[in-house]
Design an enzyme around this catalytic site. Sequence first.
Site, PDB file in Angstrom:
ATOM      1  N   GLU A   1      -6.011  12.912  -0.255  1.00 37.74           N
ATOM      2  CA  GLU A   1      -4.561  12.922  -0.003  1.00 37.74           C
ATOM      3  C   GLU A   1      -3.805  13.475  -1.206  1.00 37.74           C
ATOM      4  OE1 GLU A   1      -4.207   9.200   3.125  1.00 37.74           O
ATOM      5  OE2 GLU A   1      -4.052   8.787   1.005  1.00 37.74           O
TER       6      GLU A   1
ATOM      7  N   GLY B   1      -4.635   2.726   1.061  1.00 41.29           N
ATOM      8  CA  GLY B   1      -5.079   1.573   1.852  1.00 41.29           C
ATOM      9  C   GLY B   1      -6.213   1.949   2.791  1.00 41.29           C
ATOM     10  N   GLY B   2      -6.184   3.198   3.247  1.00 38.58           N
ATOM     11  CA  GLY B   2      -7.247   3.680   4.136  1.00 38.58           C
ATOM     12  C   GLY B   2      -8.402   4.311   3.380  1.00 38.58           C
TER      13      GLY B   2
ATOM     14  N   LYS C   1      -0.580   4.519  -2.265  1.00 39.30           N
ATOM     15  CA  LYS C   1      -1.338   4.992  -1.122  1.00 39.30           C
ATOM     16  C   LYS C   1      -2.821   4.676  -1.343  1.00 39.30           C
ATOM     17  CE  LYS C   1      -0.731   9.081   0.450  1.00 39.30           C
ATOM     18  NZ  LYS C   1      -1.110   8.520   1.760  1.00 39.30           N
TER      19      LYS C   1
ATOM     20  N   LYS D   1       7.156  -0.972   4.957  1.00 38.66           N
ATOM     21  CA  LYS D   1       6.564  -0.378   3.753  1.00 38.66           C
ATOM     22  C   LYS D   1       7.583  -0.163   2.626  1.00 38.66           C
ATOM     23  CE  LYS D   1       2.592   0.348   5.929  1.00 38.66           C
ATOM     24  NZ  LYS D   1       2.017   1.641   6.191  1.00 38.66           N
TER      25      LYS D   1
ATOM     26  N   THR E   1      -0.387   5.535  11.014  1.00 38.68           N
ATOM     27  CA  THR E   1       0.910   6.170  11.304  1.00 38.68           C
ATOM     28  C   THR E   1       0.707   7.669  11.517  1.00 38.68           C
ATOM     29  OG1 THR E   1       1.812   4.560   9.744  1.00 38.68           O
ATOM     30  CG2 THR E   1       3.327   6.239  10.582  1.00 38.68           C
TER      31      THR E   1
ATOM     32  N   GLY F   1       1.045   9.072   5.375  1.00 34.57           N
ATOM     33  CA  GLY F   1       1.568   7.711   5.385  1.00 34.57           C
ATOM     34  C   GLY F   1       1.634   7.156   3.973  1.00 34.57           C
ATOM     35  N   ALA F   2       2.005   5.894   3.863  1.00 29.75           N
ATOM     36  CA  ALA F   2       2.028   5.226   2.549  1.00 29.75           C
ATOM     37  C   ALA F   2       1.925   3.725   2.780  1.00 29.75           C
ATOM     38  CB  ALA F   2       3.306   5.565   1.794  1.00 29.75           C
TER      39      ALA F   2
END
Length: 225
Positions: free
Chosen positions: A105, A98-99, A96, A123, A31, A84-85
């Site tokens: 972050e 996932g990446g 948060k 989400k 995102t 993002g989240a």
Amino acid sequence: MNQNELKKRVGIAATDYIQNGMIVGLGTGSTVYYFVEELGKRVQNGLSIIGVTTSLATKQQAEQLGIPLKSLDDVNSIDLVVDGADEIDPQLNGIKGGGGALLFEKLVATQSKEVIWIVDESKMVDCLGAFPLPVEVVQYGHTHLLRYFEEKGYHPVLRMRDEKVFVTDDGNFIIDLHLKRIDDAVQLQKELNDLVGVVEHGLFLNQTRRVLVGKQNTVEVIEHV
Ligand code: 5RP
């Protein structure tokens, strides 16, 4: 609109919050990719900002777009970070990581005057925990943490990528906890913070007051004042 188009819509919308002269935290993920892409266009058209990145992936993208960057260590504070989240609950607490960029972050968010999360509508959840909670751990001794989480019933899974153990930008492993539901996020946060070998975790509590949600017909702005 498919999910990717919703991500793009909300990513572009977030650039409206960026003003000339700002130091801007650049989050990570698919995102944020669209946010950085649009920001790059605006920089090429004369917008003057400095970016502070949260991952190597975002750093590479921002560099290619010509966005001027500084390290977190070379700025006094950040005006605004857009990130993002993976899940956001009605109190605007989130998961948060996932990446895999959760540590940087959280470091950048902690030094930011304002934090905006951008997500597609999938989400938004009633209760955190369906998305596996990432816990970043040092490599040495990580099997003991895996066993601890197993015994606690947290269903830990060591994150893999391309059949190898996933390694974060700062050289750590990630254990994903498949909790299904987190009833007491504050207590879990304390438990994780107290564990030796845990570098950081993906519970982001009380970090943001503004979330942009990409929906089919609009971008909804959720603000908690
Ligand atoms: C990376 C993150 C991302 O922001 C989160 O995983 C959301 O990513 P995406 O926008 O690709 O769904 O926390 O560590």
